[in-house]
Design a protein around this motif. Sequence first.
Motif, short mmCIF file in Angstrom:
data_model
loop_
_atom_site.label_atom_id
_atom_site.label_comp_id
_atom_site.label_asym_id
_atom_site.label_seq_id
_atom_site.Cartn_x
_atom_site.Cartn_y
_atom_site.Cartn_z
N VAL A 323 0.83 -1.21 0.00
CA VAL A 323 0.00 0.00 0.00
C VAL A 323 0.87 1.26 0.00
O VAL A 323 0.62 2.21 -0.75
CB VAL A 323 -0.95 0.01 1.21
N SER A 324 1.89 1.26 0.83
CA SER A 324 2.78 2.42 0.91
C SER A 324 3.48 2.69 -0.41
O SER A 324 3.68 3.83 -0.81
CB SER A 324 3.82 2.22 2.03
N CYS A 325 3.85 1.61 -1.10
CA CYS A 325 4.49 1.74 -2.40
C CYS A 325 3.53 2.33 -3.43
O CYS A 325 3.87 3.25 -4.17
CB CYS A 325 5.01 0.38 -2.86
N LEU A 326 2.30 1.82 -3.44
CA LEU A 326 1.31 2.29 -4.42
C LEU A 326 0.96 3.76 -4.24
O LEU A 326 0.57 4.43 -5.19
CB LEU A 326 0.03 1.45 -4.31
N THR A 327 1.09 4.25 -3.02
CA THR A 327 0.64 5.62 -2.72
C THR A 327 1.78 6.59 -2.40
O THR A 327 1.54 7.68 -1.91
CB THR A 327 -0.35 5.60 -1.54
N ASP A 328 3.03 6.19 -2.69
CA ASP A 328 4.11 7.16 -2.47
C ASP A 328 4.07 8.21 -3.58
O ASP A 328 3.43 8.03 -4.61
CB ASP A 328 5.48 6.49 -2.33
N ALA A 329 4.73 9.34 -3.36
CA ALA A 329 4.59 10.50 -4.23
C ALA A 329 4.93 10.20 -5.69
O ALA A 329 4.20 10.59 -6.62
CB ALA A 329 5.46 11.65 -3.72
N LYS A 330 6.00 9.49 -5.91
CA LYS A 330 6.43 9.19 -7.28
C LYS A 330 5.40 8.35 -8.01
O LYS A 330 5.04 8.62 -9.16
CB LYS A 330 7.78 8.47 -7.26
N ASN A 331 4.92 7.33 -7.36
CA ASN A 331 3.95 6.44 -8.00
C ASN A 331 2.58 7.10 -8.14
O ASN A 331 1.85 6.83 -9.11
CB ASN A 331 3.84 5.14 -7.23
N LEU A 332 2.20 7.95 -7.19
CA LEU A 332 0.92 8.65 -7.30
C LEU A 332 0.88 9.52 -8.55
O LEU A 332 -0.13 9.57 -9.25
CB LEU A 332 0.70 9.53 -6.06
N LEU A 333 1.98 10.22 -8.83
CA LEU A 333 2.01 11.10 -9.99
C LEU A 333 1.78 10.32 -11.27
O LEU A 333 0.97 10.71 -12.11
CB LEU A 333 3.35 11.83 -10.05
N ALA A 334 2.45 9.18 -11.41
CA ALA A 334 2.31 8.37 -12.61
C ALA A 334 0.92 7.74 -12.69
O ALA A 334 0.27 7.76 -13.75
CB ALA A 334 3.38 7.29 -12.64
N THR A 335 0.45 7.19 -11.56
CA THR A 335 -0.85 6.50 -11.55
C THR A 335 -2.00 7.47 -11.79
O THR A 335 -2.91 7.20 -12.58
CB THR A 335 -1.06 5.79 -10.21
N ASP A 336 -1.99 8.62 -11.13
CA ASP A 336 -3.09 9.56 -11.27
C ASP A 336 -3.13 10.19 -12.66
O ASP A 336 -4.20 10.55 -13.15
CB ASP A 336 -3.00 10.64 -10.19
N THR A 337 -1.98 10.30 -13.30
CA THR A 337 -1.96 10.76 -14.69
C THR A 337 -2.63 9.73 -15.58
O THR A 337 -3.44 10.06 -16.45
CB THR A 337 -0.52 11.01 -15.14
N THR A 338 -2.34 8.45 -15.34
CA THR A 338 -2.93 7.36 -16.12
C THR A 338 -4.45 7.31 -15.92
O THR A 338 -5.21 7.11 -16.88
CB THR A 338 -2.32 6.01 -15.71
#
Length: 414
Positions: A323-338
């Motif tokens: 969960v922490s990995c999925l919601t860290d800042a770097k991954n949030l930027l990529a995921t939310d753009t997608t």
Amino acid sequence: MSRTTRRRIALSLAVVVAASTAAACGSSSSGGSSGSAGGSGTYTVWDPYPQFDGSSDWAKLLDSCGTRAGVKIKRTAFDTTDLTNKTLLAAQQGNPPDVLVVDNPVVSTLADAGVLTSTAENKIDTSQVEPNLLAAGQLGGKSYGIPIGANTLALYYNKDILKAAGVAPASITDWASLTAALAKVKAAGKKGITFSAIGTEEGSFQFLPWFWGAGAQLTDLASARAVSAVTLWKDWLKKGYAPNSVINNTQTTSWQEFATGQYAFAENGTWQLANAKKAGFGYGTIAIPAASGGTAPAPTGGEFVTVPTQKDTGRYSTSDAIVSCLTDAKNLLATDTTLSYVAPTTAVQDQQVAADPALKVWVQAVHAAKGRTSDNLGTKYPKISEQLWDAVQAALTGSKSPKDALSAAQSAAR
């Protein structure tokens, strides 16, 4: 599992079946079947993104987070409503996924059924998340997950139509100025505004910015402020500023009306941004105005990443790492753009706006947004929402006055 817990799950399943909450950006096809937690080296993740296959950026992110946690990820995707039902049934059978990505209004239903652990139990850090977004996953003062992103509603506008009608988008700051703009558009021979008022959760979802923007509360559907919001929409139909088709419009068919290039405004969400760019005419967006000015609170869409209750509590530490990995800042930027989502943290929102200034209005809308189950409504929300959309339908079709429709709704919701 205790008999009481099983009863709570059964009741929660009935709530979900009775009222679908897939109002925002959603999918309609199932992407797999349920699975168990497997061996110690395999962790299951269920999500509502069947549109993303194993080669997608989302699937690759899950795999990388599994690798970082030292395990293999087994992913299963369902459409939103099916995912909730499958989760409740799996919990009843003692076989839930390790990590669950679920539509935010469902979080309180699952938490009330005892299906989810709290973030305090798993020490998941939510300190950077916008409080109004986190509230959608709270019940009884506890948080039961962390948002992966948010979408919400704003007003798209056709630049050519507003220019021809002599309307400056910046002049629209409250209900009076918006209604005046619609009058000018009609006088110029064009169509005013389209939205979804269908008798489903989509109708409630689209009505809530006007309901909350009037200062009304979901605990008092019959208030004078609530009546003013329904009256606003009814008057728009009566004066021809909005078409009668809104009574049956979904958010998709409403968008299709706007895409014809004949409407000045459309209430819709971030998930239409890609379509807006393909529309063939200049467009812009403004926040939905509150009755007396400012930005109206619009409902939040988007999912929470949660950790379901497990018999083997030793699995939680790895689930927490995922969960922490999925919601860290770097991954949030990529995921939310997608996903066409606005990030749930200010830091990542700033990065999104820097990359795409058009998102500034959407970030503004998300800052003012509100969870449908906020105010500790939790599992009460689906019943309230159903009465609300019935009332709006009754008023717009003319079978009842706004006041009578909302009074009946309040009595039924109580």
